[in-house]
Design a protein around this motif. Structure first.
Motif, PDB file in Angstrom:
ATOM      1  N   ALA A  96       0.806  -1.220   0.000  1.00 47.97           N
ATOM      2  CA  ALA A  96       0.000   0.000   0.000  1.00 47.97           C
ATOM      3  C   ALA A  96       0.837   1.266   0.000  1.00 47.97           C
ATOM      4  O   ALA A  96       0.330   2.348  -0.334  1.00 47.97           O
ATOM      5  N   ALA A  97       2.114   1.159   0.386  1.00 45.87           N
ATOM      6  CA  ALA A  97       2.965   2.344   0.478  1.00 45.87           C
ATOM      7  C   ALA A  97       4.413   1.947   0.265  1.00 45.87           C
ATOM      8  O   ALA A  97       4.819   0.823   0.605  1.00 45.87           O
ATOM      9  N   VAL A  98       5.186   2.859  -0.306  1.00 45.12           N
ATOM     10  CA  VAL A  98       6.621   2.641  -0.475  1.00 45.12           C
ATOM     11  C   VAL A  98       7.370   3.830   0.116  1.00 45.12           C
ATOM     12  O   VAL A  98       6.833   4.939   0.214  1.00 45.12           O
ATOM     13  N   CYS A  99       8.629   3.557   0.486  1.00 43.55           N
ATOM     14  CA  CYS A  99       9.425   4.588   1.157  1.00 43.55           C
ATOM     15  C   CYS A  99      10.866   4.513   0.676  1.00 43.55           C
ATOM     16  O   CYS A  99      11.439   3.419   0.575  1.00 43.55           O
ATOM     17  N   SER A 139       0.477   4.802  -4.985  1.00 47.88           N
ATOM     18  CA  SER A 139       0.366   6.258  -4.887  1.00 47.88           C
ATOM     19  C   SER A 139       0.863   6.803  -3.552  1.00 47.88           C
ATOM     20  O   SER A 139       1.191   7.984  -3.444  1.00 47.88           O
ATOM     21  N   ARG A 140       0.926   5.961  -2.514  1.00 44.39           N
ATOM     22  CA  ARG A 140       1.364   6.394  -1.183  1.00 44.39           C
ATOM     23  C   ARG A 140       2.874   6.252  -1.117  1.00 44.39           C
ATOM     24  O   ARG A 140       3.418   5.150  -1.002  1.00 44.39           O
ATOM     25  N   ARG A 141       3.578   7.402  -1.168  1.00 42.15           N
ATOM     26  CA  ARG A 141       5.042   7.397  -1.244  1.00 42.15           C
ATOM     27  C   ARG A 141       5.606   8.273  -0.146  1.00 42.15           C
ATOM     28  O   ARG A 141       5.129   9.393   0.075  1.00 42.15           O
ATOM     29  N   GLY A 173      10.402   9.084   4.579  1.00 35.57           N
ATOM     30  CA  GLY A 173      10.776   8.728   5.939  1.00 35.57           C
ATOM     31  C   GLY A 173       9.954   7.561   6.435  1.00 35.57           C
ATOM     32  O   GLY A 173       8.719   7.558   6.339  1.00 35.57           O
ATOM     33  N   ALA A 174      10.639   6.522   6.967  1.00 36.02           N
ATOM     34  CA  ALA A 174       9.936   5.333   7.437  1.00 36.02           C
ATOM     35  C   ALA A 174       9.054   5.638   8.641  1.00 36.02           C
ATOM     36  O   ALA A 174       7.964   5.072   8.778  1.00 36.02           O
ATOM     37  N   ALA A 175       9.499   6.547   9.516  1.00 38.93           N
ATOM     38  CA  ALA A 175       8.706   6.885  10.697  1.00 38.93           C
ATOM     39  C   ALA A 175       7.361   7.482  10.284  1.00 38.93           C
ATOM     40  O   ALA A 175       6.315   7.144  10.858  1.00 38.93           O
ATOM     41  N   GLU A 176       7.383   8.366   9.290  1.00 36.96           N
ATOM     42  CA  GLU A 176       6.134   8.970   8.829  1.00 36.96           C
ATOM     43  C   GLU A 176       5.222   7.919   8.216  1.00 36.96           C
ATOM     44  O   GLU A 176       4.004   7.924   8.443  1.00 36.96           O
ATOM     45  N   MET A 177       5.791   7.005   7.440  1.00 33.09           N
ATOM     46  CA  MET A 177       4.982   5.967   6.833  1.00 33.09           C
ATOM     47  C   MET A 177       4.327   5.091   7.890  1.00 33.09           C
ATOM     48  O   MET A 177       3.125   4.797   7.816  1.00 33.09           O
ATOM     49  N   LEU A 178       5.084   4.688   8.891  1.00 36.05           N
ATOM     50  CA  LEU A 178       4.545   3.841   9.947  1.00 36.05           C
ATOM     51  C   LEU A 178       3.494   4.572  10.779  1.00 36.05           C
ATOM     52  O   LEU A 178       2.533   3.969  11.262  1.00 36.05           O
ATOM     53  N   ARG A 179       3.691   5.864  10.931  1.00 39.60           N
ATOM     54  CA  ARG A 179       2.751   6.677  11.717  1.00 39.60           C
ATOM     55  C   ARG A 179       1.447   6.925  10.946  1.00 39.60           C
ATOM     56  O   ARG A 179       0.362   6.959  11.533  1.00 39.60           O
ATOM     57  N   THR A 180       1.547   7.025   9.639  1.00 37.18           N
ATOM     58  CA  THR A 180       0.402   7.418   8.826  1.00 37.18           C
ATOM     59  C   THR A 180      -0.418   6.222   8.332  1.00 37.18           C
ATOM     60  O   THR A 180      -1.651   6.272   8.306  1.00 37.18           O
ATOM     61  N   GLU A 181       0.276   5.165   7.932  1.00 40.02           N
ATOM     62  CA  GLU A 181      -0.390   4.019   7.313  1.00 40.02           C
ATOM     63  C   GLU A 181      -0.768   2.959   8.355  1.00 40.02           C
ATOM     64  O   GLU A 181      -0.089   2.801   9.366  1.00 40.02           O
ATOM     65  N   HIS A 182      -1.812   2.223   8.084  1.00 36.67           N
ATOM     66  CA  HIS A 182      -2.193   1.065   8.891  1.00 36.67           C
ATOM     67  C   HIS A 182      -1.691  -0.174   8.159  1.00 36.67           C
ATOM     68  O   HIS A 182      -2.318  -0.660   7.222  1.00 36.67           O
ATOM     69  N   LEU A 183      -0.526  -0.672   8.600  1.00 35.46           N
ATOM     70  CA  LEU A 183       0.168  -1.737   7.882  1.00 35.46           C
ATOM     71  C   LEU A 183       0.182  -3.033   8.688  1.00 35.46           C
ATOM     72  O   LEU A 183       0.322  -3.021   9.917  1.00 35.46           O
ATOM     73  N   ASP A 184       0.091  -4.143   7.963  1.00 33.99           N
ATOM     74  CA  ASP A 184       0.193  -5.462   8.593  1.00 33.99           C
ATOM     75  C   ASP A 184       1.635  -5.947   8.640  1.00 33.99           C
ATOM     76  O   ASP A 184       1.952  -6.860   9.405  1.00 33.99           O
ATOM     77  N   PHE A 185       2.496  -5.347   7.824  1.00 35.61           N
ATOM     78  CA  PHE A 185       3.922  -5.688   7.853  1.00 35.61           C
ATOM     79  C   PHE A 185       4.692  -4.649   7.047  1.00 35.61           C
ATOM     80  O   PHE A 185       4.104  -3.898   6.257  1.00 35.61           O
TER      81      PHE A 185
END
Length: 341
Positions: free
Chosen positions: A31-34, A51-53, A56-68
């Motif tokens: 769902a997202a790449v960084c 489309s979700r790019r 920063g990994a911290a921002e991605m983890l904070r913003t997205e609801h990820l299973d892994f």
């Protein structure tokens, strides 16, 4: 419909194999790449329809609801990214080598354990179709007493991965980690080892050939030899050749995915060529298939709450061999210099 949403960190050369692989694993959406380079993240995301790019990994983890998250960066960054994911409670599959030092790897495994976060190492060679077939065939040849695992080539690995030429610790960390993991896969745990290395190509900084002798806890011996400077009559890159000898016979993976088993005088032969996907690119089809298979295993373990075959804890035993091989090679070098007048 995808039931697992993942985020990929690191949009470099090999990450493209990961993305193609995820597309062939049922029920998964990246769902997202960084990537720290915004242009590279943009191109990568565009190429794979993400489309979700993020940069920063911290921002991605904070913003997205990820299973892994799938970490496909260079080893020096692994510890920080794995610990960041663990702090967010997000399971991690991480490229090899897990860390540039054994101490870092232990800290990463302990961090994920404390957070009850699954950690798997993308140790894909044991997921290659020929290696799975050889493991199955070896069950018929009795207790193993000898083996050889060999990967010798002069293929240009530097064009796509130029950083390899600047690594002070090169072929054992980059390729040897795979072959040493295969040794554990076939033989079980290792009791001791010795290693010698060489640097043949003057344009690289680290060792580009190595020969490692292993003695297993069961008393068997195994030779692991690897080279990126072997100019042979036929370059088999990226094929790994393996020969196993047991009390009742032998099992061998030869050139071009030929599996030969000798059991009590009876010889059988079969073709264990890898599956070729629409996105496969020669000569890497075997490695690309194994990417799909290890990522499929990861998702099955996530759904079942099971421990992955190449968990972080398991991979510590492979890394101990990697860094033990460097220690052995350095001791041999010091001894040789000391004894020379």
């Amino acid at each position: 419909m995808a039931d697992l949403r993942g985020g990929l960190i690191g949009c470099g050369y090999f990450a493209r194999n990961h993305m193609h692989g995820w597309a062939d694993v049922p029920g998964v959406e990246i769902a997202a790449v960084c990537d720290a380079d915004p242009d590279r993240a943009a191109v990568f995301g565009r190429d794979f329809g993400v489309s979700r790019r993020y940069t920063g990994a911290a921002e991605m983890l904070r913003t997205e609801h990820l299973d892994f998250v799938d970490v496909v960066t260079q080893p020096a960054s692994h510890r920080g990214l794995v610990e960041l994911a663990a702090s967010a409670g997000v399971p991690v599959i991480c490229q090899k080598p897990l860390a540039p030092t054994l101490e870092d790897a232990v800290a990463m495994v302990e961090c994920c354990s404390r957070a009850s976060v699954p950690l798997m190492v993308h140790e894909n060679f044991r997921w290659q179709k020929p290696m799975r077939a050889l493991k199955e065939a070896a069950a018929s040849i009795g207790s193993l007493f000898f083996g050889r695992i060999s990967f010798r080539s002069a293929y240009d690995v530097y064009t796509n991965q130029p950083y390899l030429a600047t690594e002070r610790r090169f072929i054992i960390a980059d390729l040897g980690v795979h072959l040493l993991d295969l040794a554990r896969f076939f033989f079980g745990e290792i009791a001791d080892l010795s290693c010698c290395t060489q640097r043949i190509n003057p344009r690289v900084q680290g060792e580009d050939t190595a020969t490692i002798l292993l003695r297993t806890r069961g008393g068997a011996s195994c030779i692991v030899d690897l080279s990126f400077s072997s100019q042979l009559d036929e370059d088999l890159f990226p094929q790994t050749l393996v020969s196993l000898e047991g009390a009742a016979g032998s099992a061998t993976i030869g050139p071009h995915f030929a599996l030969t088993t000798v059991t009590n005088g009876t010889i059988s032969r079969s073709d264990v060529s890898p599956k070729v996907y629409s996105w496969s690119t020669p000569p890497g089809q075997m490695v690309q298939e194994s990417v799909v298979e290890i990522q499929r295993h990861w998702t099955e373990c996530l759904r079942a709450g099971a421990e992955p075959e190449t968990s972080g804890e398991d991979n510590l035993r492979t890394l101990e061999l990697v860094y033990g091989a460097y220690e052995s090679a350095e001791r041999i070098e010091r001894y040789r210099v000391k004894g020379t007048r």
